[in-house]
Design an enzyme around this catalytic site. Structure first.
Site, PDB file in Angstrom:
ATOM      1  N   ASP A 505       0.853  -1.189   0.000  1.00 25.10           N
ATOM      2  CA  ASP A 505       0.000   0.000   0.000  1.00 25.10           C
ATOM      3  C   ASP A 505       0.892   1.243   0.000  1.00 25.10           C
ATOM      4  O   ASP A 505       2.117   1.168   0.142  1.00 25.10           O
ATOM      5  CB  ASP A 505      -0.886  -0.054   1.253  1.00 25.10           C
ATOM      6  CG  ASP A 505      -2.038   0.931   1.200  1.00 25.10           C
ATOM      7  OD1 ASP A 505      -2.287   1.513   0.139  1.00 25.10           O
ATOM      8  OD2 ASP A 505      -2.695   1.094   2.246  1.00 25.10           O
ATOM      9  N   ASP A 604      -9.300   3.660  -1.744  1.00 25.88           N
ATOM     10  CA  ASP A 604     -10.071   4.072  -0.572  1.00 25.88           C
ATOM     11  C   ASP A 604     -11.383   4.712  -1.014  1.00 25.88           C
ATOM     12  O   ASP A 604     -11.498   5.941  -1.126  1.00 25.88           O
ATOM     13  CB  ASP A 604      -9.257   5.032   0.285  1.00 25.88           C
ATOM     14  CG  ASP A 604      -8.011   4.367   0.849  1.00 25.88           C
ATOM     15  OD1 ASP A 604      -7.949   3.119   0.807  1.00 25.88           O
ATOM     16  OD2 ASP A 604      -7.114   5.072   1.303  1.00 25.88           O
ATOM     17  N   ASP A1394     -80.153 -28.400   5.227  1.00 25.89           N
ATOM     18  CA  ASP A1394     -80.009 -29.447   4.214  1.00 25.89           C
ATOM     19  C   ASP A1394     -80.525 -28.912   2.883  1.00 25.89           C
ATOM     20  O   ASP A1394     -81.113 -27.823   2.815  1.00 25.89           O
ATOM     21  CB  ASP A1394     -80.821 -30.668   4.678  1.00 25.89           C
ATOM     22  CG  ASP A1394     -80.502 -31.935   3.896  1.00 25.89           C
ATOM     23  OD1 ASP A1394     -79.525 -31.928   3.116  1.00 25.89           O
ATOM     24  OD2 ASP A1394     -81.237 -32.919   4.064  1.00 25.89           O
ATOM     25  N   GLU A1397     -77.967 -26.921  -1.935  1.00 23.24           N
ATOM     26  CA  GLU A1397     -77.000 -26.853  -3.039  1.00 23.24           C
ATOM     27  C   GLU A1397     -77.313 -25.733  -4.048  1.00 23.24           C
ATOM     28  O   GLU A1397     -76.372 -25.303  -4.715  1.00 23.24           O
ATOM     29  CB  GLU A1397     -76.932 -28.207  -3.755  1.00 23.24           C
ATOM     30  CG  GLU A1397     -76.310 -29.302  -2.940  1.00 23.24           C
ATOM     31  CD  GLU A1397     -77.184 -29.802  -1.808  1.00 23.24           C
ATOM     32  OE1 GLU A1397     -76.634 -30.181  -0.763  1.00 23.24           O
ATOM     33  OE2 GLU A1397     -78.429 -29.792  -1.972  1.00 23.24           O
ATOM     34  N   ASP A1500     -75.351 -38.177   2.093  1.00 17.88           N
ATOM     35  CA  ASP A1500     -76.180 -39.378   2.101  1.00 17.88           C
ATOM     36  C   ASP A1500     -75.376 -40.560   1.596  1.00 17.88           C
ATOM     37  O   ASP A1500     -75.441 -40.947   0.418  1.00 17.88           O
ATOM     38  CB  ASP A1500     -77.421 -39.152   1.244  1.00 17.88           C
ATOM     39  CG  ASP A1500     -78.275 -38.004   1.775  1.00 17.88           C
ATOM     40  OD1 ASP A1500     -78.113 -37.647   2.960  1.00 17.88           O
ATOM     41  OD2 ASP A1500     -79.087 -37.461   1.005  1.00 17.88           O
TER      42      ASP A1500
END
Length: 1827
Positions: A505, A604, A1394, A1397, A1500
């Site tokens: 260096d 640096d 029940d 659907e 069912d």
């Protein structure tokens, strides 16, 4: 390292000097121009115009006319100061001011320079004698006679120099470049033209007559201390010169001055001359790649002036003008030619390519040790620890601080023991002071004795300056004596500290005083007539006096060679210290040719984003300069870094050729591990350093090519893609060699980079996936932990399994990455030696391979094998990228032997990567690898999924491929071509929170015609909602389409962070697709880049590859296994009143699946769409969605385990409802009770049999004519019966169907009020109800039970209306009807909904004819039951209208599958409002989120053995779907059950969460008391076990209510690492700890079950079964079921009773099942069992139990509910405690110690403890210990 800091006084003086200087410049400018200080602006424009202000001629100067003058060609005649007209006239130049001060006002014309007096041809070229024109001098001491000499050294290298023929001038004593003796090269690529008056020289490329160097643009100036020459360049694209901070790799041509003179000056945004002296530049000429370079061999201070023409002017203050011109066909060739002249780079030691850590001022060795320790612990690949000057004693070379660095030699040995290296810094400055102890500083003394120092101008007195140690002298590394001394000192110190490399260096050379401690003499060397634009404008600033003397000459001439000579001397030292080894030298100051001796770092720098960016240019420039081993201080040297900056810099620095993290004194540490072991920076650094180490064989091979041929390592993009002018300016990315493109993030906060992708095939390095980009700028998504790495197609990269050091990695297996080009070819090479011996190339001690791929063949050819030690290594893996078809076979052969099959390979179709493993191709031999590809049948995606049968005609008409030659009969005969890609990506936008992409239908690609009309424009939106959840959505941005109105719990704004996301998402372009990759493994877990993508109005199709064949979910349908069968099976989804059956779409709609990944992870995917769909599973593995409406809206949950992925899904859809405690009791129901008496008889029979029994139901038969909210005459006593059993602690649940009769002859409030509130579903745009027929019968008719269902519908069913539960008014109406029935008719505790659907007994409406054919018979009909009968089959018409809560309308077509969902919450809310209690709702039809309000039974079913195992599958699936309270009808609904079946089903059903025995009318009774006494006893026993475990079950239900997850848990959720569990579905867990293995086959007392790898205890005996990790035949009696408790868990229990009301008053007990370490834990959640939201309101008790060896403790976590009668602890059963005899058991309770009654069974390791003698309740902590 930084420079010394200035004092306060020095800073003050500098500031004052700068102020005075600025004022002086301003005054000169104003006086010189006599123009206003403020520029006038034309009022018509805001942009100032540039015009001439005056014209002046001086003396006889003939200035060019203004009209013809090109101002950018002006050559400055007054470069040393601001111009004045007087000086201009004095110099006889042209004066013409300009309103832009960058442009010269005083400039040369053709009256200056030299004339040629004679020219001759020589053996090397030509010579010309030049005489100076009679013109005024610029700086005095002009040389009148100059000699031009040209040398045609090679066909592509020309040298010309200008010297003083009468006086020897200084010339650079280069240690590699030698004089050319001739003869001149023939067939040169260049011509040389010399113009005589005035003299100029042109260098012309012969092939196109392009002038490359043309000095006619300006005069030659040649004086003793000022030399000037200019050249016009043919191209604006020039690169090079140094060392400076060039912000861009391509030079800015706008009047820039770049001084060159080595100086200790940190980097910044200015034109400062820095550490090195590099005078080479290169130009690219055109898109053919032709390029040239220019090198000036001169080491004197100079400046380079660049102007826009472009013109380069050299102003040099000494030596000679000695130019070399290089001509190449490519930029890379030019660099190679330059390095051939100055010396090619040294071959680095392999270890020096590893990562290095350094810091200026660790302060002590202890700190260094800690840095090394933490980075080792973080598993950071890390080869070298570096020490800055703080290791020295008083900063003296060849010493170390024996206090702060005491033990340094031992530390170095520890590094070596770990395979690491140690590098020390040495500065050139040598202290003249004694050691700290007062002893002589022997290094100085020996240097004195050998006269090794730089001397003052007298040549004998060492010059003294000041550096880190104080007063210092400077070794003259040009002196042979000094080189010997330096080598000796390095060797002596190495014997003390066993370092491995040297860092030199401060060798510019640097001094902290100006010149010397005596100052400098006043002469023309220290104060030359012209000083270039160097820092401080003072020659000896920060360095030595210019008249000081070295062996090579005056400092004035050789100053910039100091670092070069030091590197050479250090190389000699290394040869002595490490005989025959390369070692490592790192230098700061450089000159042309320094790369032969040393590496370089960029000095640096500062911890800023800009300097990180600029480092790339510096690195690329030093590649041009012949110093490829280069890098910047990673994370920055000066200033505090930040985590983000350092993380990004570590990513970039991992790909610097020289990779070192280094920073300065006074700032925080910045080594990776400093940021935390689990920090994103550590993870990212480790990841990319592992990639660096993986690629080191490739990098090392590049260094071999640099060493042998002068090729660049870190390579500018333009060197490879010169035909593309875009590449000429790219410097924010770079290449390693020709093949690896590195694209870093260089901007704070950025997660995308605008990156230019050159014209080649590119593959993502980390995934292997081919990128769609080519010759375009893209927005590259680079999240916080990513850097762009792309491999170039056509290249083969050698790799090696990484390790934490190169010492270790060099012993690991090698491999190849092959990136195929468009033509499926690739080439590569590989160099290997021992990594450290010097001159292995020159001595032929190495291995060299070439690789080549073509036609699916790889040839691995060893072209050089003279390194025998290397033959122990082998190529183990080969990864081939871009393999477009599936690979079916791999064959291999060695040395032309016959090919043999190699079976160890995998093909990744998502990324098109073939991975071949376990090859064992040892180095030194030749090999061949071949792979066969085919379009596999398993990859086919059906193109004709329609209801009608595919034919060749239909298939080809659609545009698809027809092939009947299928191996698998299920494989499609009509399938999509692989090239199908109808949509192109028009734009992609990445953001921190997601991605947006626009798609356009490409008519040229749309040759396939699918049902319905395609949508032209689509948008893709990806949202990174959470770190573990991502949403991706495809929709029509121009026309609003239906989207599911189901609210999800997702963040309002994404909460994920880039660093913590578990996934990466990418939009693929060709073909379009979405890829989602798991970060941790790189596995693609979603990949829709498959043919067949369609987005049509009523047909949307998308396919994705699956990461494995293990996929679970989708429903509701009856499945034969938990894992889906991928053999081209298609499952429809559309809610329908359909009893379960194979491939029959049933009651619920759950488009969710969970997939397992081969690497041991899991993820879930939800498609939020409620339209009818089907899903096809393919053996690819892949699946295809086909949806007939809405949009594609996917949510992915990343897990990474099955249970965690499930919890993440539940967090979004809502955690499952918390059922009341009583609902966990046994339940009885039957469709077909004739009257109340039958129910009473059943009840009393159950009570008499003492069978646990909590809930009684009635089905629709309790209603009057099946009308909701009515009671039939036969059940008039039912309310009183319900009151009776409720009074005895039981509960009652009634059924409600949605259909409301509208045919009543008497007032029917439910209908009347509903009609008044407008709650019923209607035809669109009318007020007409869409009538259906369901259960309600007409009034006043007699029911004939002998009729079939269809006959009964016609004969007796009433018109019924369906409530529209989406409406706000419907919820209000429904609540009122429920409340009214409860208050006025009959009490109940739960509701069973029940037929929702919704189910109808007619098709659409009472006429069986709907009004919209396109909706009821869509263009594509999913694969549903009754596929050809229309969507309206047994439900409503699809065009009927629903009104959402916001008032908007939707079609039943879109929301049909939401009907049950829409009913669930209003029912749950109504139940709780009515009863004031928690209650339970059981719903048949469900959709995601329904589990928040309802449980579910599996419909069912049938009294068949195969329906039992299907019930387990159904429960596990609904656990995934977020509905935990589930069960099947025990003993079956349809058909007569039989004794053995019902026995086993009762045993299984006892462990359903929802345990209900239920069957249909006209079949035999199947309740427990309907059989025999044996059955009664069996039922009582198994239900007593259930009731005993209810506290544990209840706690598990709480856990998933609070956190999500499964109660009925597949084994794989707990034992995911055991792949055997991935296929198991005939066993299940309750929570983590209780395993149920039922008998599912008739007439057997042996069940084959899998025992996972844990400790298990038989529940019935408490004994360790001694089996784990294997399949086992489990024997049991007819009246028992296999139950096992998992070691390590504690199960809270309670003594059973006939009802939960009674059992809750019994003693609690604990089952403590110890693990192998005698540890266990468990918990209890307890509340009153019935109050609403006890968890949310903190009204509960929570207790944690822990067993630690011989001590059992409880810890109270919450005490919001205390009822001491319910929580008395009576018994503790400890299992698996060992067989040590126990003498006493003690209880510590309320700070009192009690001895306890106990019983031990030693052989079985069971300890039973009785606490009933003590009033112990769980609301206080307990401690039980035994000894």
């Amino acid at each position: 390292m930084a420079k010394r800091k200035f004092s306060g006084l020095e800073i003050t003086l500098i500031v004052l000097f700068v102020i005075v200087f600025i004022i002086a410049i301003a005054l000169i400018a104003v006086l010189a121009t006599k123009t206003p200080a403020v520029e006038e602006v034309n009022p018509s424009s805001s942009t100032p115009t540039t015009t001439s202000t005056t014209t002046s001629t001086s003396g006889s100067v003939s200035c060019p006319s203004e009209l013809n003058e090109v101002v950018n060609e002006r050559i400055n005649c007054i470069p040393e100061q601001s111009p004045t007209q007087a000086i201009c006239a004095q110099r006889n130049c042209c004066w013409r001011p300009w309103n832009n001060s960058d442009i010269p006002w005083c400039f040369f014309v053709d009256n200056h320079g030299y004339n040629v007096e004679g020219m001759t041809t020589t053996s090397t070229g030509l010579e010309a004698r030049l005489n100076r024109k009679s013109t005024p001098t610029l700086f005095g001491n002009d040389i009148n006679n100059v000699l031009l000499t040209t040398e045609s050294q090679t066909a592509n290298r020309l040298r010309f120099k200008l010297t003083d023929p009468n006086n020897k001038r200084y010339e650079v004593p280069h240690q590699f470049v030698t004089e050319f003796a001739g003869p001149a090269a023939t067939e040169t690529l260049y011509d040389v033209q010399v113009t005589e008056n005035p003299f100029s020289i042109k260098v012309i490329r012969k092939s196109n007559n392009r002038i490359l160097f043309d000095s006619s643009i300006g005069p030659l100036v040649y004086s003793d201390q000022y030399l000037q020459i200019s050249t016009r360049l043919p191209s604006e694209y020039m690169y090079g010169f140094g060392e400076h901070v060039h912000k861009r790799f391509r030079h800015d041509l706008y009047w820039k001055t770049w001084p060159i003179f080595t100086r200790d000056q940190h980097t910044d945004d200015n034109n400062n001359n820095l550490y090195g002296h590099q005078t080479f530049f290169m130009c690219i000429e055109d898109t053919t790649g032709k390029s040239f370079g220019v090198f000036l061999m001169n080491s004197n201070a100079m400046e380079i002036f660049i102007q826009p023409t472009p013109i380069v002017t050299y102003r040099v203050i000494g030596g000679i003008l000695d130019f070399y011109i290089f001509l190449g066909d490519t930029p890379e060739q030019v660099v190679q030619q330059y390095q051939e002249l100055i010396g090619r780079p040294a071959m680095p030691a392999y270890w020096s390519l590893g990562f290095q850590l350094s810091r200026w001022n660790y302060n002590s060795l202890d700190v260094v040790k800690e840095v090394v320790r933490r980075n080792r612990e973080a598993l950071i690949p890390f080869d070298t620890q570096v020490s800055d000057i703080d290791y020295m004693e008083d900063k003296k070379d060849f010493t170390y601080d024996r206090v702060a660095y005491n033990g340094l030699p031992d530390f170095v040995q520890d590094l070596h023991d770990h395979g690491q290296k140690y590098v020390i810094i040495l500065d050139p400055a040598i202290s003249i002071n004694r050691r700290a102890s007062g002893e002589a500083y022997e290094s100085y003394d020996r240097g004195n004795a050998q006269n090794v120092w730089v001397n003052e101008s007298d040549g004998t007195t060492p010059i003294v300056g000041e550096v880190w140690p104080g007063d210092t002298v400077y070794p003259d590394f040009t002196s042979p004596n000094c080189i010997e001394w330096w080598a000796n000192e390095c060797n002596i110190f190495h014997q003390e500290v066993n370092y491995d490399g040297l860092w030199i260096d401060m060798n510019e050379v640097s001094s902290f005083v100006q010149g010397s401690n005596k100052g400098c003499n006043d002469n023309t060397l220290n104060y030359p007539p012209y000083i270039p634009d160097i820092v401080d404008k003072l020659m000896y600033s920060k360095t030595l006096c210019m008249d000081s003397v070295q062996y090579w000459g005056k400092q004035y001439d050789v100053h910039s060679l100091y670092g070069y000579s030091m590197a050479i001397a250090t190389e000699r030292a290394v040869e002595r210290v490490f005989p025959n080894k390369r070692s490592f030298i790192l230098t700061r100051s450089t000159f042309a040719g320094s790369g032969r001796h040393a590496a370089h770092w960029l000095g640096d720098n500062t911890a800023t984003w800009e300097q990180m960016e600029w480092s790339i240019t510096g690195m690329l420039e030093f590649g041009l300069f012949g110093m490829p081993l280069v890098g910047a201080d990673i994370c920055g040297f000066l200033a505090e870094t930040t985590e983000e900056l350092c993380r990004r810099w570590m990513q970039l620095g991992a790909f610097y050729p020289f990779s070192r993290n280094h920073n300065a004194d006074g700032f925080e540490h910045q080594d990776p591990a400093f940021f935390g072991q689990d920090s994103l920076l550590v993870k990212s650094s480790r990841h990319y350093l592992n990639i660096r180490y993986t690629l080191l064989p490739f990098l090392y091979t590049l260094f071999y090519k640099a060493h042998a041929f002068g090729e660049t390592v870190a390579r500018p993009v333009l060197h490879e893609f010169y035909e593309d002018t875009n590449s000429w300016v790219e410097d924010r990315e770079f290449l390693w060699g020709p093949a690896l493109l590195i694209t870093p993030v260089l901007t704070q906060g950025a997660e995308t980079v605008s990156a230019y992708i050159p014209d080649a095939v590119w593959y993502d390095y980390e995934t292997g996936a081919k990128r769609p980009w080519r010759k375009q700028r893209v927005e590259m998504s680079l999240p916080a932990d990513k850097i762009g790495l792309h491999l170039r197609g056509g290249y083969i990269i050698p790799i090696q399994q990484p390790a934490v050091t190169t010492t270790a990695s060099r012993m690991n297996p090698l491999g190849l990455i092959i990136a195929l080009n468009d033509d499926n070819t690739a080439v590569g090479d590989f160099f290997w030696d021992d990594g450290e011996t010097k001159d292995t190339v020159q001595n032929d001690n190495y291995i060299l391979y070439t690789f080549a791929v073509s036609n699916n063949n790889l040839n691995i050819t060893c072209t050089h094998e003279l390194y025998s030690e290397g033959t122990t290594l082998a190529f183990q893996t080969i990864k081939i990228l871009g393999v477009t078809e599936t690979v079916t076979q791999v064959t291999v052969a060695e040395n032309n032997q016959s090919m043999s099959t190699h079976s160890n390979f995998t093909y990744d179709p998502s990324n098109q990567v073939l991975l071949i493993e376990n090859l064992n191709f040892n180095l030194g031999r030749n090999f061949r690898v071949q792979w066969d590809q085919t379009f596999l049948e398993s990859e086919k995606i059906t193109c004709y999924p329609d209801a009608d049968i595919a034919t060749q005609e239909k298939c080809t008409q659609r545009g698809c491929i027809w092939d009947t030659n299928t191996v698998n009969p299920r494989a499609p005969e009509c399938y999509f071509p692989k090239t199908d890609n109808p949509y192109s990506v028009s734009s992609t936008q990445y953001s921190p929170t997601g991605i947006t992409a626009d798609l356009q239908l490409n008519p040229t690609r749309t040759r396939i015609t699918l049902p319905s009309e395609p949508i032209t424009n689509l948008r893709v939106e990806v949202k990174y909602h959470k770190n573990d959840m991502v949403q991706f959505k495809i929709f029509d941005p121009q026309n609003k389409r239906y989207e599911v109105p189901v609210p999800l719990d997702i963040p309002a704004t994404p909460t994920s962070t880039q660093e913590n996301r578990l996934y990466d998402v990418e939009i693929k372009e060709n073909p379009f697709g979405i890829q989602i990759r798991r970060r941790s493994t790189g596995k693609v877990i979603w990949d829709s880049c498959l043919p067949g993508f369609a987005f049509n109005d009523q047909f949307i199709q998308i396919s994705t590859r699956l990461p494995s064949e293990y996929i679970y979910g989708f429903g509701e349908a009856e499945h034969t296994a938990f894992k889906r069968d991928l053999n081209w099976h298609t499952w429809g989804m559309f809610t329908r009143d359909q009893p379960p059956g194979y491939k029959l779409n049933s009651y619920g709609f759950h488009p969710y699946y969970m997939a397992l990944e081969d690497e041991g992870n899991a993820h879930g995917v939800l498609l939020l769409n409620s339209n009818a769909m089907d899903v096809t599973f393919m053996p690819t593995p892949a699946l295809t969605y086909r949806v007939i409406g809405g949009i594609l809206d996917f949510y992915m949950f990343l897990g990474p385990t099955p249970e965690v992925a499930t919890q993440q899904y539940h967090e979004v859809i809502g955690h499952p409802v918390m059922p009341p405690y009583w609902s966990l009791g046994f339940q009885l129901c039957r469709y077909g009770y004739r009257n109340t008496s039958e129910i009473i008889e059943l009840y009393e029979g159950m009570v008499a049999a003492d069978i646990p029994y909590d809930v009684q139901y009635t089905d629709i038969d309790y209603m009057e004519r099946q009308l909701d909210f009515t009671i039939d005459e036969n059940f008039r006593e039912l309310p009183q019966f319900v009151d009776r059993i409720r009074g005895e602690g039981m509960r009652y649940i009634i059924i409600l169907d949605p259909a409301i009769s509208g045919n009543e002859t008497r007032p029917y409030p439910a209908f009347d009020r509903g009609e008044a509130k407008d709650v019923f579903v209607k035809w669109p745009n009318t007020s007409d109800i869409c009538w259906a027929k369901v259960w309600p019968d007409l009034p006043n008719i007699t029911i004939d039970e002998s009729l079939t269902e269809d006959e009964a519908v016609n004969a007796s069913r009433a018109h019924a209306a369906f409530p529209d539960f989406f409406r706000n008014s419907t919820a209000e109406w429904w609540t009122r009807e429920i409340l009214d029935f409860y208050n006025n008719y009959m009490k109940f505790d739960g509701l069973w909904i029940d037929m929702n659907e919704p189910s109808s007994f007619v098709n659409g409406t009472t006429t069986n004819v709907c009004r919209n054919t396109e909706l009821n018979y869509p263009p594509y009909f999913p694969e549903l039951t009754k596929r050809t009968d229309g969507l309206h089959f047994r439900t409503m018409c699809m065009e009927t209208e629903h009104i959402l809560s916001d008032g908007s309308s939707v079609l039943h077509y879109d929301v049909h599958n939401l009907y049950g969902w829409s009913q669930a919450k209003p029912t749950y809310d109504a139940l709780q409002k009515t009863t004031g209690k928690r209650g339970i709702v059981i719903s048949r039809s469900t959709y995601p989120t329904a589990g928040r309000w309802a449980g579910h039974w599996l419909g069912d079913n049938y009294a068949r053995w195969d329906n039992m195992d299907k019930s387990i599958i159904g429960m596990m699936e609904f656990s995934l779907f977020g509905i935990s309270y589930t069960g099947a009808d025990i003993c079956g609904f349809f058909n007569d059950s039989e004794y053995h079946l019902c026995t086993r089903w009762t045993q299984l059903g006892a462990f359903y969460p929802f345990a209900r025995n239920h069957n249909i009318q006209f079949t035999r009774r199947q309740d427990p008391v309907s059989w025999n006494q044996t059955f009664v006893e069996m039922t009582r026993n198994v239900l007593n076990i259930r009731y005993t475990l209810l506290p544990y079950f209840y706690t598990q239900l709480h856990e998933i209510h609070a956190h999500g997850g499964t109660v009925i848990r597949p084994l794989m959720h707990e034992f995911f690492d055991d792949r055997t569990t991935w296929d198991i579905f005939l066993q299940f867990l309750w929570g983590p700890a209780f395993m149920v293995t039922p008998v599912l086959e008739p007439y057997t007392t042996v069940v084959r079950g899998y025992v996972p790898n844990a400790r298990w205890f038989d529940y019935h005996t408490g004994e360790d079964i001694g089996i784990r990790g294997q399949v086992q035949d489990l024997t049991l009696l007819m009246n028992a079921i296999n139950l096992h408790v998992r070691g390590g868990h504690i199960l809270p229990c309670q003594e059973p009773a006939r009802t939960t009301f009674l059992s809750r008053q019994k003693y609690m007990k604990l089952i403590v099942a110890a693990d192998d370490n005698h540890m266990a834990q468990g918990s209890l959640f307890w509340d009153d069992g019935d109050t609403i939201d006890t968890y949310e309101r903190d009204l509960y008790l929570s207790v944690q139990f822990n067993l630690n060896k011989t001590t059992l403790t409880s810890t109270l976590l919450k005490t919001g509910y205390i009822n001491k009668t319910e929580i008395r602890l009576g018994y503790v059963h400890v299992w698996g405690i060992g067989n040590t005899l126990i003498n006493e058991v003690n209880l510590m309770y309320n700070e009192i110690n009690y001895p306890l009654i106990f019983n031990q069974t030693q052989a079985q390791e069971i300890l039973n403890i009785d606490l009933t003698a003590h009033e112990v309740t769980l609301d206080d902590p307990i401690e039980i210990s035994w000894s």
